[in-house]
Design an enzyme around this catalytic site. Structure first.
Site, PDB file in Angstrom:
ATOM      1  N   HIS A  77     -24.916 -48.472 -56.014  1.00 24.89           N
ATOM      2  CA  HIS A  77     -23.853 -47.409 -55.466  1.00 24.89           C
ATOM      3  C   HIS A  77     -24.800 -45.918 -55.324  1.00 24.89           C
ATOM      4  O   HIS A  77     -24.573 -45.108 -55.800  1.00 24.89           O
ATOM      5  CB  HIS A  77     -22.960 -47.033 -56.810  1.00 24.89           C
ATOM      6  CG  HIS A  77     -21.598 -46.740 -56.279  1.00 24.89           C
ATOM      7  ND1 HIS A  77     -20.755 -46.084 -57.135  1.00 24.89           N
ATOM      8  CD2 HIS A  77     -20.897 -46.918 -55.067  1.00 24.89           C
ATOM      9  CE1 HIS A  77     -19.561 -46.004 -56.442  1.00 24.89           C
ATOM     10  NE2 HIS A  77     -19.733 -46.404 -55.197  1.00 24.89           N
ATOM     11  N   HIS A 125     -20.746 -42.070 -66.889  1.00 22.28           N
ATOM     12  CA  HIS A 125     -21.456 -43.068 -65.855  1.00 22.28           C
ATOM     13  C   HIS A 125     -21.053 -44.282 -66.445  1.00 22.28           C
ATOM     14  O   HIS A 125     -19.940 -44.764 -66.491  1.00 22.28           O
ATOM     15  CB  HIS A 125     -22.995 -42.488 -65.809  1.00 22.28           C
ATOM     16  CG  HIS A 125     -23.897 -43.161 -64.683  1.00 22.28           C
ATOM     17  ND1 HIS A 125     -22.995 -43.913 -63.760  1.00 22.28           N
ATOM     18  CD2 HIS A 125     -24.919 -43.072 -64.806  1.00 22.28           C
ATOM     19  CE1 HIS A 125     -24.085 -44.449 -62.864  1.00 22.28           C
ATOM     20  NE2 HIS A 125     -25.232 -43.682 -63.266  1.00 22.28           N
ATOM     21  N   ILE A 134      -9.443 -39.461 -69.572  1.00 23.49           N
ATOM     22  CA  ILE A 134      -9.411 -40.721 -69.962  1.00 23.49           C
ATOM     23  C   ILE A 134     -10.213 -41.647 -69.147  1.00 23.49           C
ATOM     24  O   ILE A 134     -10.396 -41.779 -67.691  1.00 23.49           O
ATOM     25  CB  ILE A 134      -7.730 -41.330 -69.202  1.00 23.49           C
ATOM     26  CG1 ILE A 134      -6.788 -40.362 -69.662  1.00 23.49           C
ATOM     27  CG2 ILE A 134      -7.441 -42.629 -69.605  1.00 23.49           C
ATOM     28  CD1 ILE A 134      -6.400 -40.254 -71.177  1.00 23.49           C
ATOM     29  N   MET A 135     -11.127 -42.417 -69.796  1.00 25.45           N
ATOM     30  CA  MET A 135     -12.272 -43.266 -69.422  1.00 25.45           C
ATOM     31  C   MET A 135     -11.981 -44.342 -68.490  1.00 25.45           C
ATOM     32  O   MET A 135     -10.915 -44.994 -68.641  1.00 25.45           O
ATOM     33  CB  MET A 135     -13.004 -43.587 -70.430  1.00 25.45           C
ATOM     34  CG  MET A 135     -13.737 -42.451 -71.192  1.00 25.45           C
ATOM     35  SD  MET A 135     -14.687 -41.306 -70.099  1.00 25.45           S
ATOM     36  CE  MET A 135     -15.045 -39.847 -71.217  1.00 25.45           C
ATOM     37  N   GLY A 136     -12.744 -44.330 -67.290  1.00 20.87           N
ATOM     38  CA  GLY A 136     -12.348 -45.527 -66.429  1.00 20.87           C
ATOM     39  C   GLY A 136     -11.393 -44.885 -65.471  1.00 20.87           C
ATOM     40  O   GLY A 136     -10.867 -45.693 -64.252  1.00 20.87           O
ATOM     41  N   HIS A 171     -13.373 -40.463 -59.948  1.00 21.36           N
ATOM     42  CA  HIS A 171     -14.809 -40.803 -59.300  1.00 21.36           C
ATOM     43  C   HIS A 171     -15.205 -39.480 -58.563  1.00 21.36           C
ATOM     44  O   HIS A 171     -14.496 -38.571 -57.783  1.00 21.36           O
ATOM     45  CB  HIS A 171     -14.615 -41.915 -58.687  1.00 21.36           C
ATOM     46  CG  HIS A 171     -15.974 -42.639 -58.326  1.00 21.36           C
ATOM     47  ND1 HIS A 171     -16.929 -42.206 -57.409  1.00 21.36           N
ATOM     48  CD2 HIS A 171     -16.306 -43.804 -59.228  1.00 21.36           C
ATOM     49  CE1 HIS A 171     -17.991 -42.973 -57.573  1.00 21.36           C
ATOM     50  NE2 HIS A 171     -17.619 -43.910 -58.530  1.00 21.36           N
ATOM     51  N   ASP A 182     -14.642 -49.315 -63.949  1.00 25.68           N
ATOM     52  CA  ASP A 182     -14.862 -49.514 -65.181  1.00 25.68           C
ATOM     53  C   ASP A 182     -13.610 -49.757 -65.958  1.00 25.68           C
ATOM     54  O   ASP A 182     -13.649 -50.414 -67.007  1.00 25.68           O
ATOM     55  CB  ASP A 182     -15.381 -48.368 -65.911  1.00 25.68           C
ATOM     56  CG  ASP A 182     -16.828 -48.152 -65.413  1.00 25.68           C
ATOM     57  OD1 ASP A 182     -17.595 -49.232 -65.541  1.00 25.68           O
ATOM     58  OD2 ASP A 182     -17.270 -46.915 -65.182  1.00 25.68           O
ATOM     59  N   ARG A 209     -38.511 -32.183 -56.614  1.00 26.33           N
ATOM     60  CA  ARG A 209     -38.582 -30.727 -57.662  1.00 26.33           C
ATOM     61  C   ARG A 209     -37.873 -29.748 -56.925  1.00 26.33           C
ATOM     62  O   ARG A 209     -38.235 -29.025 -56.097  1.00 26.33           O
ATOM     63  CB  ARG A 209     -40.204 -30.507 -57.429  1.00 26.33           C
ATOM     64  CG  ARG A 209     -40.489 -30.017 -58.785  1.00 26.33           C
ATOM     65  CD  ARG A 209     -40.016 -28.536 -58.932  1.00 26.33           C
ATOM     66  NE  ARG A 209     -40.440 -27.478 -59.799  1.00 26.33           N
ATOM     67  CZ  ARG A 209     -40.005 -26.465 -59.930  1.00 26.33           C
ATOM     68  NH1 ARG A 209     -38.682 -26.137 -59.422  1.00 26.33           N
ATOM     69  NH2 ARG A 209     -40.433 -25.597 -61.004  1.00 26.33           N
TER      70      ARG A 209
HETATM   71  N1  COA Z   1      -8.989 -38.287 -66.929  1.00 27.98           N
HETATM   72  C1  COA Z   1      -8.362 -37.032 -66.933  1.00 27.98           C
HETATM   73  N2  COA Z   1      -8.407 -36.069 -66.093  1.00 27.98           N
HETATM   74  C2  COA Z   1      -9.648 -36.349 -64.999  1.00 27.98           C
HETATM   75  C3  COA Z   1     -10.265 -37.504 -65.137  1.00 27.98           C
HETATM   76  C4  COA Z   1      -9.784 -38.529 -66.110  1.00 27.98           C
HETATM   77  N3  COA Z   1     -10.542 -39.609 -66.236  1.00 27.98           N
HETATM   78  N4  COA Z   1     -11.131 -37.603 -64.096  1.00 27.98           N
HETATM   79  C5  COA Z   1     -10.993 -36.292 -63.504  1.00 27.98           C
HETATM   80  N5  COA Z   1     -10.029 -35.727 -64.100  1.00 27.98           N
HETATM   81  C6  COA Z   1      -9.501 -34.246 -63.693  1.00 27.98           C
HETATM   82  C7  COA Z   1     -10.383 -33.321 -64.327  1.00 27.98           C
HETATM   83  O1  COA Z   1     -10.169 -32.840 -65.497  1.00 27.98           O
HETATM   84  C8  COA Z   1     -10.344 -32.262 -63.358  1.00 27.98           C
HETATM   85  O2  COA Z   1      -9.022 -31.634 -63.496  1.00 27.98           O
HETATM   86  P1  COA Z   1      -8.908 -29.929 -63.138  1.00 27.98           P
HETATM   87  O3  COA Z   1      -9.024 -29.607 -61.827  1.00 27.98           O
HETATM   88  O4  COA Z   1      -7.581 -29.403 -63.756  1.00 27.98           O
HETATM   89  O5  COA Z   1      -9.975 -29.426 -64.088  1.00 27.98           O
HETATM   90  C9  COA Z   1      -9.979 -32.835 -61.773  1.00 27.98           C
HETATM   91  O6  COA Z   1      -9.614 -34.099 -62.350  1.00 27.98           O
HETATM   92  C10 COA Z   1     -11.338 -32.959 -61.114  1.00 27.98           C
HETATM   93  O7  COA Z   1     -12.320 -33.907 -61.681  1.00 27.98           O
HETATM   94  P2  COA Z   1     -13.738 -33.539 -61.886  1.00 27.98           P
HETATM   95  O8  COA Z   1     -14.173 -33.470 -63.411  1.00 27.98           O
HETATM   96  O9  COA Z   1     -13.884 -31.974 -61.252  1.00 27.98           O
HETATM   97  O10 COA Z   1     -14.384 -34.405 -60.984  1.00 27.98           O
HETATM   98  P3  COA Z   1     -16.078 -34.976 -61.048  1.00 27.98           P
HETATM   99  O11 COA Z   1     -16.269 -35.272 -59.769  1.00 27.98           O
HETATM  100  O12 COA Z   1     -16.643 -33.971 -61.709  1.00 27.98           O
HETATM  101  O13 COA Z   1     -15.968 -36.064 -62.133  1.00 27.98           O
HETATM  102  C11 COA Z   1     -15.883 -38.165 -63.227  1.00 27.98           C
HETATM  103  C12 COA Z   1     -15.824 -37.649 -61.685  1.00 27.98           C
HETATM  104  C13 COA Z   1     -16.006 -39.606 -62.733  1.00 27.98           C
HETATM  105  C14 COA Z   1     -16.981 -37.609 -63.953  1.00 27.98           C
HETATM  106  C15 COA Z   1     -14.796 -37.968 -63.932  1.00 27.98           C
HETATM  107  O14 COA Z   1     -13.365 -38.258 -62.992  1.00 27.98           O
HETATM  108  C16 COA Z   1     -14.608 -38.575 -65.064  1.00 27.98           C
HETATM  109  O15 COA Z   1     -14.942 -37.884 -66.322  1.00 27.98           O
HETATM  110  N6  COA Z   1     -13.990 -39.759 -65.251  1.00 27.98           N
HETATM  111  C17 COA Z   1     -14.022 -40.440 -66.723  1.00 27.98           C
HETATM  112  C18 COA Z   1     -15.187 -41.135 -66.996  1.00 27.98           C
HETATM  113  C19 COA Z   1     -15.576 -42.366 -65.936  1.00 27.98           C
HETATM  114  O16 COA Z   1     -14.658 -43.211 -65.690  1.00 27.98           O
HETATM  115  N7  COA Z   1     -16.678 -42.639 -65.245  1.00 27.98           N
HETATM  116  C20 COA Z   1     -16.916 -43.640 -64.665  1.00 27.98           C
HETATM  117  C21 COA Z   1     -17.287 -43.529 -63.083  1.00 27.98           C
HETATM  118  S1  COA Z   1     -17.695 -44.553 -62.263  1.00 27.98           S
END
Ligand code: COA
Length: 374
Positions: free
Chosen positions: A184, A219, A253-255, A258, A309, A353
């Site tokens: 990825h 992740h 909420i995990m999963g 993105h 996921d 770096r």
């Molecule tokens: N559950 C609830 N809210 C979520 C969410 C989730 N899984 N993913 C994103 N959001 C919300 C954030 O809280 C944020 O809301 P806000 O604007 O009100 O603060 C908005 O959506 C944008 O999310 P952000 O955290 O800025 O996106 P990011 O690009 O930094 O994060 C992830 C991407 C993957 C880290 C994030 O979606 C996440 O934590 N997902 C859950 C973990 C996961 O499934 N990881 C596997 C990735 S393959």
């Protein structure tokens, strides 16, 4: 002084790669030019690992040779067995895999002349063996024989886990998930592997860094966290109530969601289809219905979609895989992508770096110990 990048380097292009790319619209993922959806349909994980590590899909003869190379290297060296036996029984399997890969780096180090591709084959072959040797030794007090008759990595993993060759649907599910998880672009663990590689460190150090990075729930660890969540609910209505409560409390909420995909994860529908078929085959439509309700609520409330996921969690669960082994199985798969990136980084290396914008106190004198204020 350089420019301050976005937090988390979001949207910042930090290098180039020929290994994989996410389609600009965010709707597709391509490994060396091939659509991952097509790869999942038409090929095996071994073919995809070959594509990533050797740049091309293998022809039949080469694939047979590659299979032989992989199946012939499943045995664990004795020093590694004793290390695995000494690790605590309640260690997290990701810590076990990280330690085992690091230990292998001492036992079979990367010496000059030893090709990275041959280390990659050894690792792809031995990872399920390491993990499940530890799993059975500590779970049942049994030292398993890790040389199975299983023809491929997916069935080797399931065979070591359950002590018998898997049913075809489970084998194909794991095989497809290995394809979907394999690569990825500049995700956090791959980027970390490249940072370590850029210091001219060895391949095992780069992989150990990557495994440590993959472990986190933002992740790779998200598939385990998603299963733990799913297991809490006994009906779709209960799931909806609880998810609404979590969202009100601003809980992630995990999963779902993105960093790169903003409308859908192109890998999710593929694994969702396997999760549906496994649920039907196992009479566990309840689990699938709960998952679909959570998907529906997340879309309605937050406009968020399931990532790979989310449905991998129930698919793995229905293949009889314990939740704590989900992320280690991701390691088996992503190993192929990490290796491809490590080789690419080495071919055109420049120490990674970056700079930091300083926000600490201004310069100040060091006071002698006795004169420092409390
Ligand atoms: N559950 C609830 N809210 C979520 C969410 C989730 N899984 N993913 C994103 N959001 C919300 C954030 O809280 C944020 O809301 P806000 O604007 O009100 O603060 C908005 O959506 C944008 O999310 P952000 O955290 O800025 O996106 P990011 O690009 O930094 O994060 C992830 C991407 C993957 C880290 C994030 O979606 C996440 O934590 N997902 C859950 C973990 C996961 O499934 N990881 C596997 C990735 S393959």
């Amino acid at each position: 002084m350089g420019m301050l990048a976005a937090p988390g380097l979001a949207g910042v292009i930090v290098g180039h790669t020929a290994v994989s790319t996410v389609e600009e619209s965010g709707d597709g993922l391509f490994y060396r030019g091939y659509d991952v959806a097509e790869l999942a349909r038409e090929t095996s994980f071994e073919e995809v690992a070959h594509l990533l590590i050797y740049h091309e899909l293998p022809r039949a003869e080469r694939l047979a040779q590659y299979h032989m190379q992989l199946t012939g290297q499943r045995g664990l060296p004795d020093p590694l067995k004793s290390i695995l036996e000494q690790l605590p029984r309640d260690a997290h399997p990701m810590d076990v895999v990280r330690t085992a890969v690091s230990a292998l780096g001492c036992i079979e180090p990367e010496t000059s002349g030893r090709e990275v591709q041959s280390i990659a084959a050894r690792l792809l072959a031995i990872l399920p063996s390491m993990l499940l040797y530890w799993h059975h030794f500590h779970g049942r007090g049994v030292r398993i024989q890790t040389d199975t008759e299983a023809p491929d990595i997916a069935s080797h993993f399931l065979c070591l886990l359950h002590g018998r060759l898997p049913q075809e649907l489970s084998r194909k599910t794991v095989d497809a998930s290995l394809i979907l998880y394999a690569e990825h672009e500049f995700n956090a663990s791959t980027f970390n592997a490249r940072v370590t590689t850029s210091t001219l460190s060895d391949v095992y150090s780069a992989l150990t860094s990557a495994i440590g990075t993959l472990r986190g729930p933002l992740h790779g660890g998200a598939n385990e966290a998603a299963m733990e969540l799913l297991a809490e609910f006994s009906s779709p209505d209960e799931a909806e109530r609880e998810i609404m409560r979590c969202l009100r409390g601003k809980r992630l909420i995990m999963g779902f969601g993105h960093r790169v995909y903003k409308r859908r994860d192109p890998r999710s529908d593929i694994i969702k289809d396997y999760a549906r078929r496994l649920a039907e085959a196992n009479g566990r439509q309840d689990l699938f219905a709960i998952s679909e309700r959570i998907e529906h609520v997340m879309r309605r409330e937050k406009g968020l979609f399931p990532n790979l996921d989310f449905y991998s969690a129930s698919a793995y669960h229905l293949c009889g895989i314990p939740t704590s082994l989900f992320t280690p199985l991701f390691v088996v798969s992503r190993m192929s992508g990490w290796i491809a990136h490590i080789m690419e980084q080495r071919r055109d290396n420049k120490l990674i770096r970056p700079l930091a914008e300083y926000r600490g106190p201004p310069p100040r004198p060091v006071m002698p110990l006795r004169e420092r204020s409390p």
